[in-house]
Write a protein that holds these residues in place. Structure first.
Motif, PDB file in Angstrom:
ATOM      1  N   ALA A 168      -1.043  -0.663  16.396  1.00 32.80           N
ATOM      2  CA  ALA A 168      -0.811  -1.743  15.715  1.00 32.80           C
ATOM      3  C   ALA A 168      -0.253  -3.624  16.012  1.00 32.80           C
ATOM      4  O   ALA A 168      -1.375  -4.584  16.024  1.00 32.80           O
ATOM      5  CB  ALA A 168      -1.396  -1.536  14.152  1.00 32.80           C
ATOM      6  N   LEU A 169       0.735  -3.168  15.793  1.00 31.22           N
ATOM      7  CA  LEU A 169       1.516  -5.249  16.205  1.00 31.22           C
ATOM      8  C   LEU A 169       1.097  -4.984  17.072  1.00 31.22           C
ATOM      9  O   LEU A 169       1.328  -6.866  17.433  1.00 31.22           O
ATOM     10  CB  LEU A 169       2.573  -4.334  15.772  1.00 31.22           C
ATOM     11  N   THR A 170       1.066  -4.340  18.173  1.00 30.64           N
ATOM     12  CA  THR A 170       0.728  -4.906  19.472  1.00 30.64           C
ATOM     13  C   THR A 170      -0.640  -4.942  19.440  1.00 30.64           C
ATOM     14  O   THR A 170      -1.137  -5.977  20.608  1.00 30.64           O
ATOM     15  CB  THR A 170       1.116  -3.594  20.714  1.00 30.64           C
ATOM     16  N   LYS A 228      -4.676   4.198   5.885  1.00 27.40           N
ATOM     17  CA  LYS A 228      -5.536   3.168   6.294  1.00 27.40           C
ATOM     18  C   LYS A 228      -5.123   2.442   6.290  1.00 27.40           C
ATOM     19  O   LYS A 228      -5.245   1.144   6.629  1.00 27.40           O
ATOM     20  CB  LYS A 228      -6.806   3.379   5.794  1.00 27.40           C
ATOM     21  N   ALA A 229      -3.649   1.549   6.076  1.00 19.94           N
ATOM     22  CA  ALA A 229      -3.192   0.475   5.582  1.00 19.94           C
ATOM     23  C   ALA A 229      -2.306  -0.144   6.662  1.00 19.94           C
ATOM     24  O   ALA A 229      -1.346  -1.366   6.850  1.00 19.94           O
ATOM     25  CB  ALA A 229      -2.491   0.210   4.331  1.00 19.94           C
ATOM     26  N   VAL A 230      -2.584   0.941   7.780  1.00 22.06           N
ATOM     27  CA  VAL A 230      -1.481   0.500   8.933  1.00 22.06           C
ATOM     28  C   VAL A 230      -2.076  -0.455   9.253  1.00 22.06           C
ATOM     29  O   VAL A 230      -1.285  -1.718   9.911  1.00 22.06           O
ATOM     30  CB  VAL A 230      -1.087   2.115  10.068  1.00 22.06           C
ATOM     31  N   LEU A 231      -3.289  -0.526  10.040  1.00 17.93           N
ATOM     32  CA  LEU A 231      -3.740  -2.036  10.385  1.00 17.93           C
ATOM     33  C   LEU A 231      -3.757  -3.203   9.840  1.00 17.93           C
ATOM     34  O   LEU A 231      -3.066  -4.100  10.374  1.00 17.93           O
ATOM     35  CB  LEU A 231      -5.499  -1.585  10.794  1.00 17.93           C
ATOM     36  N   PRO A 232      -4.226  -2.750   8.315  1.00 14.09           N
ATOM     37  CA  PRO A 232      -3.895  -4.180   7.385  1.00 14.09           C
ATOM     38  C   PRO A 232      -2.181  -5.020   7.843  1.00 14.09           C
ATOM     39  O   PRO A 232      -1.874  -6.242   7.925  1.00 14.09           O
ATOM     40  CB  PRO A 232      -4.371  -4.134   6.275  1.00 14.09           C
ATOM     41  N   MET A 233      -1.348  -3.770   7.995  1.00  9.09           N
ATOM     42  CA  MET A 233      -0.514  -3.692   7.345  1.00  9.09           C
ATOM     43  C   MET A 233       0.718  -4.810   8.571  1.00  9.09           C
ATOM     44  O   MET A 233       0.897  -6.178   8.653  1.00  9.09           O
ATOM     45  CB  MET A 233       0.553  -3.128   7.251  1.00  9.09           C
ATOM     46  N   ALA A 234       0.123  -3.712   9.494  1.00  6.07           N
ATOM     47  CA  ALA A 234      -0.063  -4.651  11.109  1.00  6.07           C
ATOM     48  C   ALA A 234       0.125  -5.974  11.101  1.00  6.07           C
ATOM     49  O   ALA A 234       0.493  -7.501  11.601  1.00  6.07           O
ATOM     50  CB  ALA A 234      -0.447  -4.150  12.312  1.00  6.07           C
ATOM     51  N   GLN A 235      -1.366  -6.769  10.728  1.00  4.87           N
ATOM     52  CA  GLN A 235      -2.524  -7.857  10.690  1.00  4.87           C
ATOM     53  C   GLN A 235      -1.445  -8.704   9.802  1.00  4.87           C
ATOM     54  O   GLN A 235      -0.965 -10.056  10.613  1.00  4.87           O
ATOM     55  CB  GLN A 235      -3.286  -7.899  10.507  1.00  4.87           C
ATOM     56  N   TYR A 261      14.616  -5.311  -1.630  1.00  8.85           N
ATOM     57  CA  TYR A 261      15.354  -6.851  -2.512  1.00  8.85           C
ATOM     58  C   TYR A 261      14.507  -7.306  -2.080  1.00  8.85           C
ATOM     59  O   TYR A 261      13.987  -8.163  -3.590  1.00  8.85           O
ATOM     60  CB  TYR A 261      16.189  -7.315  -0.910  1.00  8.85           C
ATOM     61  N   PHE A 262      13.244  -8.332  -1.807  1.00  5.34           N
ATOM     62  CA  PHE A 262      12.191  -8.984  -1.782  1.00  5.34           C
ATOM     63  C   PHE A 262      10.812  -8.506  -1.548  1.00  5.34           C
ATOM     64  O   PHE A 262      10.420  -8.578  -0.162  1.00  5.34           O
ATOM     65  CB  PHE A 262      12.791  -9.668  -1.085  1.00  5.34           C
ATOM     66  N   ALA A 263      10.701  -7.113  -1.715  1.00  7.93           N
ATOM     67  CA  ALA A 263       9.207  -6.378  -0.930  1.00  7.93           C
ATOM     68  C   ALA A 263       8.154  -7.730  -1.669  1.00  7.93           C
ATOM     69  O   ALA A 263       8.167  -7.762  -2.798  1.00  7.93           O
ATOM     70  CB  ALA A 263       9.288  -5.336  -1.757  1.00  7.93           C
ATOM     71  N   MET A 264       7.100  -7.482  -0.240  1.00  6.30           N
ATOM     72  CA  MET A 264       6.038  -8.053  -0.573  1.00  6.30           C
ATOM     73  C   MET A 264       4.839  -7.644  -0.929  1.00  6.30           C
ATOM     74  O   MET A 264       4.775  -6.809   0.096  1.00  6.30           O
ATOM     75  CB  MET A 264       5.969  -9.215   0.954  1.00  6.30           C
ATOM     76  N   PRO A 265       3.979  -7.518  -2.088  1.00  6.73           N
ATOM     77  CA  PRO A 265       2.606  -6.724  -1.807  1.00  6.73           C
ATOM     78  C   PRO A 265       1.924  -7.168  -0.649  1.00  6.73           C
ATOM     79  O   PRO A 265       1.955  -8.283  -0.109  1.00  6.73           O
ATOM     80  CB  PRO A 265       2.227  -6.919  -3.116  1.00  6.73           C
ATOM     81  N   LEU A 266       1.311  -6.473  -0.242  1.00  8.98           N
ATOM     82  CA  LEU A 266       0.283  -6.384   0.710  1.00  8.98           C
ATOM     83  C   LEU A 266      -1.678  -6.798   0.361  1.00  8.98           C
ATOM     84  O   LEU A 266      -1.534  -5.298  -0.561  1.00  8.98           O
ATOM     85  CB  LEU A 266       0.151  -5.520   1.703  1.00  8.98           C
ATOM     86  N   THR A 296      -6.767 -11.765   4.133  1.00  3.58           N
ATOM     87  CA  THR A 296      -5.647 -10.263   4.320  1.00  3.58           C
ATOM     88  C   THR A 296      -4.579 -11.229   4.784  1.00  3.58           C
ATOM     89  O   THR A 296      -3.801 -11.928   5.319  1.00  3.58           O
ATOM     90  CB  THR A 296      -5.958  -8.799   5.842  1.00  3.58           C
ATOM     91  N   THR A 297      -2.977 -10.883   3.381  1.00  2.16           N
ATOM     92  CA  THR A 297      -1.835 -11.210   3.950  1.00  2.16           C
ATOM     93  C   THR A 297      -0.540 -10.662   2.655  1.00  2.16           C
ATOM     94  O   THR A 297      -0.984  -9.916   2.314  1.00  2.16           O
ATOM     95  CB  THR A 297      -1.974 -12.507   3.235  1.00  2.16           C
TER      96      THR A 297
END
Length: 402
Positions: free
Chosen positions: A398-400, A355-362, A320-325, A281-282
């Protein structure tokens, strides 16, 4: 071109997992090989001047290995070349592959076809006065590794492409293979004579064009796992007809892939075992070789990816520099990041589903820690083109938690 019968019939998911494993995103990362192992595995790491979280050549090993030290990344690529001193044996060199790329030094002989092509060009975009080329070579021979600034200045004072005569000359020598870049200082190329910097065993143009192309097609097939003619040719920016001329002798085998609608070829080793293991996950650099070819990215992941840095701001959709998850072997969204002191700012988070909230937070938390940020701030969040402010709270929680 006559194609042999397919060696295998692959489902779309098979092809996706093969591609992920070949690119280093499925299975345990090769930590023993480190950053140099990633470079050898990929065959090319693209360079770019944009730096948001970090420059692209740093983001690429980070995406595969995790939070490897940024100084470690630089030291793995570049071989320090002090002004006035001899160049130690390099691990890599810069040259034109998919674009401007870092390449393993052992591949120097296989770019002889491109060096010959540059030498044979009948014209150039920049004119060069008589003796200017020879003067640069003479200065490098006398003074050792130098930047364009040290050679007399990189620019004439106009726009970025308004190169000085010394810069034009040394870049031409780089294309010809008389000069090589095996390091950078403050993001400036450090040039040296190839005869001094490239190991003797590699310093030759003995391989004919066909052998160079055969090698690069095989390398691209190994790095991609499976690909179409366009996928494999594009990896090192070969022409379709160059691919056609050597694919039968490259060691790649024909396959069919569900839904692709075009002939494909695979690395036989990629077919020898089913891809299994942990998914990474990155966040991905827009210049990552997993996604740098738009048509392939859409075909494999159903994901439309476009770098918008050069799109007028009012017309940008994702930033500007959108990074895919990347998570679970899928592309689940993207984020346009920035840095404000010790805060990583997610200017716009775009998710395929909630459902992508947690992976994005990680992914955000890990990236923030890697670049030395202690906080993450989310400014805007969207789901499939629609603003979704109701997800700001869950993403903050999730970030916390991660």
């Amino acid at each position: 071109m006559t194609t042999a019968p397919p060696a295998a019939e692959l489902s779309a998911d098979d092809a996706r997992r093969i591609a992920l494993r070949a690119q280093g995103f499925l299975g345990a990362p090769d930590r023993r090989g480190g950053v140099r192992g990633v470079l050898r595995h990929l065959g090319a790491v693209q360079l770019d001047t944009i730096s948001v979280l970090a420059r692209s050549h740093e983001l690429i090993p980070y995406a595969r290995l995790g939070a490897v030290g940024r100084r470690t990344v630089e030291d793995a690529y570049w071989t320090p070349a002090p002004a006035g001193g001899p160049s130690p044996s390099p691990h890599a060199f810069e040259y034109w592959s998919h674009a401007a790329c870092i390449l393993p030094i052992e591949e120097w002989p296989h770019f002889a076809f491109r060096r010959r092509a540059y030498r044979a060009r009948p014209h150039w975009y920049h004119e060069l006065a008589d003796g200017a080329y020879e003067a640069v070579i003479k200065q490098l021979r006398a003074e050792g590794p130098l930047t364009a600034t040290e050679l007399g200045g990189a620019k004439n004072g106009g726009p970025w492409w308004d190169w000085s005569e010394a810069k034009v000359a040394v870049e031409r020598a780089l294309m010809f293979g008389e000069v090589v870049c095996t390091g950078r200082r403050s993001w400036k190329r450090v040039y040296d004579l190839a005869e001094r910097a490239v190991p003797d065993a590699l310093l030759h143009d003995d391989l004919d064009d066909r052998e160079c192309l055969r090698r690069l097609v095989r390398l691209a097939g190994q790095s991609l796992g499976v690909g179409t003619r366009a996928d494999i040719a594009d990896y090192h920016r070969l022409k379709g007809e160059q691919f056609d001329a050597v694919v039968a002798d490259s060691g790649l085998v024909p396959v069919t892939v569900e839904g692709w609608g075009k002939p494909a070829w695979a690395d036989p080793e990629a077919l020898a075992s089913a891809p299994r293991g942990r998914h990474r996950t990155t966040l991905l650099s827009p210049f990552d070789s997993l996604i740098w070819e738009r048509a392939r990215t859409e075909r494999i992941f159903g994901f439309t990816h476009r770098l918008e840095a050069y799109v007028p701001k009012p017309k940008r959709v994702y930033g500007y520099f959108a990074m895919p998850l990347l998570s679970g072997g899928r592309l689940l969204g993207r984020v346009d990041p920035a840095r404000e002191g010790k805060t990583l700012v997610a200017k716009q988070v775009s998710l395929a589903t909630g459902k992508a909230v947690l992976p994005m937070a990680q992914a955000l938390r890990e990236a923030a820690e890697w670049v030395g940020c202690s906080d993450v701030r989310v400014e805007r969040i969207r789901v499939e083109q629609e603003d979704a402010p109701e997800l700001r709270g869950p993403l903050a929680d999730a970030l916390t938690a991660v």
